[in-house]
Design an enzyme around this catalytic site. Structure first.
Site, mmCIF file in Angstrom:
data_model
loop_
_atom_site.group_PDB
_atom_site.id
_atom_site.type_symbol
_atom_site.label_atom_id
_atom_site.label_comp_id
_atom_site.label_asym_id
_atom_site.label_seq_id
_atom_site.Cartn_x
_atom_site.Cartn_y
_atom_site.Cartn_z
ATOM 1 N N GLY A 53 0.879 -1.142 -0.046
ATOM 2 C CA GLY A 53 -0.220 -0.042 -0.013
ATOM 3 C C GLY A 53 0.851 1.194 -0.099
ATOM 4 N N LEU A 54 2.075 1.233 -0.568
ATOM 5 C CA LEU A 54 2.814 2.300 -0.448
ATOM 6 C C LEU A 54 3.116 3.148 -1.868
ATOM 7 C CD1 LEU A 54 5.759 0.697 1.780
ATOM 8 C CD2 LEU A 54 3.967 2.321 2.575
ATOM 9 N N ALA A 108 3.254 5.877 -8.220
ATOM 10 C CA ALA A 108 4.825 5.735 -9.090
ATOM 11 C C ALA A 108 4.653 4.771 -10.381
ATOM 12 C CB ALA A 108 5.580 4.564 -8.073
ATOM 13 N N ASP A 110 0.259 11.377 -3.249
ATOM 14 C CA ASP A 110 1.298 10.291 -3.714
ATOM 15 C C ASP A 110 1.725 10.804 -4.773
ATOM 16 O OD1 ASP A 110 -1.198 10.297 -5.009
ATOM 17 O OD2 ASP A 110 -1.818 8.507 -4.811
HETATM 18 O O1 PMV Z 1 -3.904 4.731 1.692
HETATM 19 P P1 PMV Z 1 -2.973 5.273 1.143
HETATM 20 O O2 PMV Z 1 -1.275 5.111 1.598
HETATM 21 O O3 PMV Z 1 -3.008 5.457 -0.463
HETATM 22 O O4 PMV Z 1 -2.986 6.864 1.305
HETATM 23 C C1 PMV Z 1 -4.206 7.642 1.319
HETATM 24 C C2 PMV Z 1 -4.184 9.041 1.413
HETATM 25 C C3 PMV Z 1 -5.621 9.816 1.901
HETATM 26 O O5 PMV Z 1 -5.326 11.024 2.386
HETATM 27 C C4 PMV Z 1 -6.538 8.909 2.591
HETATM 28 C C5 PMV Z 1 -6.209 10.056 0.394
HETATM 29 C C6 PMV Z 1 -5.579 10.915 -0.483
HETATM 30 O O6 PMV Z 1 -5.734 11.026 -1.616
HETATM 31 O O7 PMV Z 1 -4.601 11.580 -0.016
#
Ligand code: PMV
Length: 320
Positions: A103-104, A109, A150
Site C-alpha cells: 500500500g505504499l 509511482a 502520492d
Molecule cells: O492509503 P494511502 O497510503 O494510499 O493514502 C491515502 C491518503 C488519503 O489522504 C486518505 C487519500 C489521499 O488521496 O490523500
C-alpha cells in the site's frame, strides 16, 4: 530506442484524509521504486507487459475506452500524453517493481514513471510541474478521487508538502527522517475509506470538520519540525494525529497493536499511514531505541520493512 524511468512509492506522514478535504498533507518518497521501460512500435497500438504475466494490447484509437484494472494506470498515463502528442506508430511499456506493494503508492509511482519514460521516448519536454499535472489527471481518471499527495512524492521525491489538494506541491528540505515502517499484514481499500470519512463528515459536519482542521494544523507544525529536525516535538504531533484518525473510524486493532508496541518500546511517536483500515504504520524512533522498537513491532505481529524514506523523485535511468 528504449527509455527506462523509475519513480518512488510514498508514505503519507501527516494530513491523511484531511488533505482530501481542503487541508494540507505531507508525504515522504520511499526507495520502494517502480520501473518502466518505454519503446516504440511500428503499429499504432499500446502494448503493456506488467508483473504477473499481464499482457495487454490496445489500439491507440481506443485508448481509454475500456481500461483493464491491472493496466489502468499505464493506459491513463499514456492516454494523457498522447491526447496532446500523437506519435507515428505505437508504444510498448514494460513495468516492474517490488513483489509486494504494502500500500505504499505503487499506482502513482507507475503512473509517473510511465509518463516520464514515454515523454522522453517521444521527445516531449515535461518539467516536474507539468509531469505532476498529467500524472494527477491520469490517477484521477482511474480512481475518481485522491489528493495528489502520492503523485507529488513520486514526482518530486524527498518530503513533499501539499497546502491543499489541487495546489502545487512543495518539496521540503529536511534531514533524513528517523522512521521505522511496519506493515500490518492487511491491505486497505483507500477509495472505500475515503468515502467512509466523507460520509461521516456529511453526517456530522460540525464535529468531523474541526477534526480535519486540527489535522491540517498539525501539518503546518509538523512541517516546521521536519525542516528543523525537531523529532521529539514531531513525535508528540504524531501521537495527537493518530488520535484524530482514530476518531474518524479508520484505525484497526492490528494497527493499534503496532502503534502501542512502538510507543511502549520508546518510539517518540507512532501513527497509521494513509487511509487506515490496514497497510502500514510508522514510528519516529531515535537510533538508541531502534532495535527495541523493531523487536516490539515484530512481537506485535508487524512486518518491519527495510525501506528508506526521503528517496529521490522520478528519474530517467537510460536511453538505448
Ligand atoms: O492509503 P494511502 O497510503 O494510499 O493514502 C491515502 C491518503 C488519503 O489522504 C486518505 C487519500 C489521499 O488521496 O490523500
Amino acid at each position: 530506442m528504449q527509455v527506462t524511468a523509475s519513480a518512488p512509492g510514498k508514505l503519507v506522514l501527516y494530513g491523511d484524509h484531511a488533505v482530501v478535504h481542503g487541508q494540507p498533507g505531507i508525504a515522504t518518497a520511499l526507495n520502494h521504486r517502480y520501473q518502466v521501460q518505454a519503446s516504440r512500435l511500428d503499429r499504432a497500438v499500446l502494448q503493456i507487459r506488467a508483473p504477473g504475466s499481464v499482457e495487454r494490447e490496445i489500439s491507440l484509437a481506443r485508448l481509454g475506452a475500456n481500461p483493464r484494472p491491472a493496466t489502468a494506470f499505464v493506459e491513463a498515463a499514456v492516454g494523457q500524453l498522447l491526447a496532446r502528442n500523437a506519435p507515428a506508430g505505437g508504444i510498448r511499456i514494460v513495468s516492474d517493481g517490488p513483489a509486494q506493494s504494502f500500500g505504499l503508492g505503487s499506482s502513482s509511482a507507475i503512473t509517473v514513471a510511465t509518463l516520464a519514460a514515454t515523454a522522453r521516448l517521444l521527445d516531449v519536454r515535461l518539467n516536474r510541474a507539468r509531469l505532476y499535472d498529467l500524472a494527477r489527471a491520469a490517477v484521477l481518471e482511474v480512481q475518481g478521487a485522491g489528493s495528489g499527495l502520492d503523485v507529488a512524492a513520486a514526482v518530486h521525491g524527498g518530503c513533499v508538502y501539499l497546502e491543499r489538494s489541487g495546489a502545487r506541491p512543495e518539496r521540503l528540505s529536511t534531514p533524513d527522517l528517523p522512521l521505522v515502517i511496519a506493515w500490518s499484514g492487511r491491505k486497505a481499500g483507500t477509495t472505500n475509506l475515503v468515502r467512509q470519512v466523507s460520509d461521516l463528515r456529511a453526517r456530522h459536519p460540525d464535529l468531523v470538520g474541526p477534526v480535519l482542521g486540527l489535522a491540517g494544523r498539525i501539518c503546518i507544525r509538523a512541517r516546521a519540525c521536519l525542516e528543523e529536525g525537531r523529532w521529539s516535538d514531531l513525535g508528540e504531533l504524531t501521537d495527537i494525529h493518530q488520535g484524530l484518525l482514530d476518531s474518524l473510524g479508520v484505525n484497526t486493532a492490528s494497527l493499534s497493536r503496532l502503534i502501542m508496541a512502538a510507543r511502549n518500546a520508546g518510539a517518540l511517536g507512532a501513527k497509521l499511514s494513509g487511509a487506515g483500515g490496514g497497510d502500514c504504520i510508522f514510528a519516529l524512533t531515535e537510533d538508541s531505541v531502534r532495535a527495541k522498537v523493531v523487536a516490539a513491532l515484530r512481537a506485535a505481529g508487524g512486518d518491519v520493512l527495510d525501506i528508506e524514506s526521503n528517496a529521490p523523485g522520478v528519474c530517467i535511468h537510460g536511453e538505448t
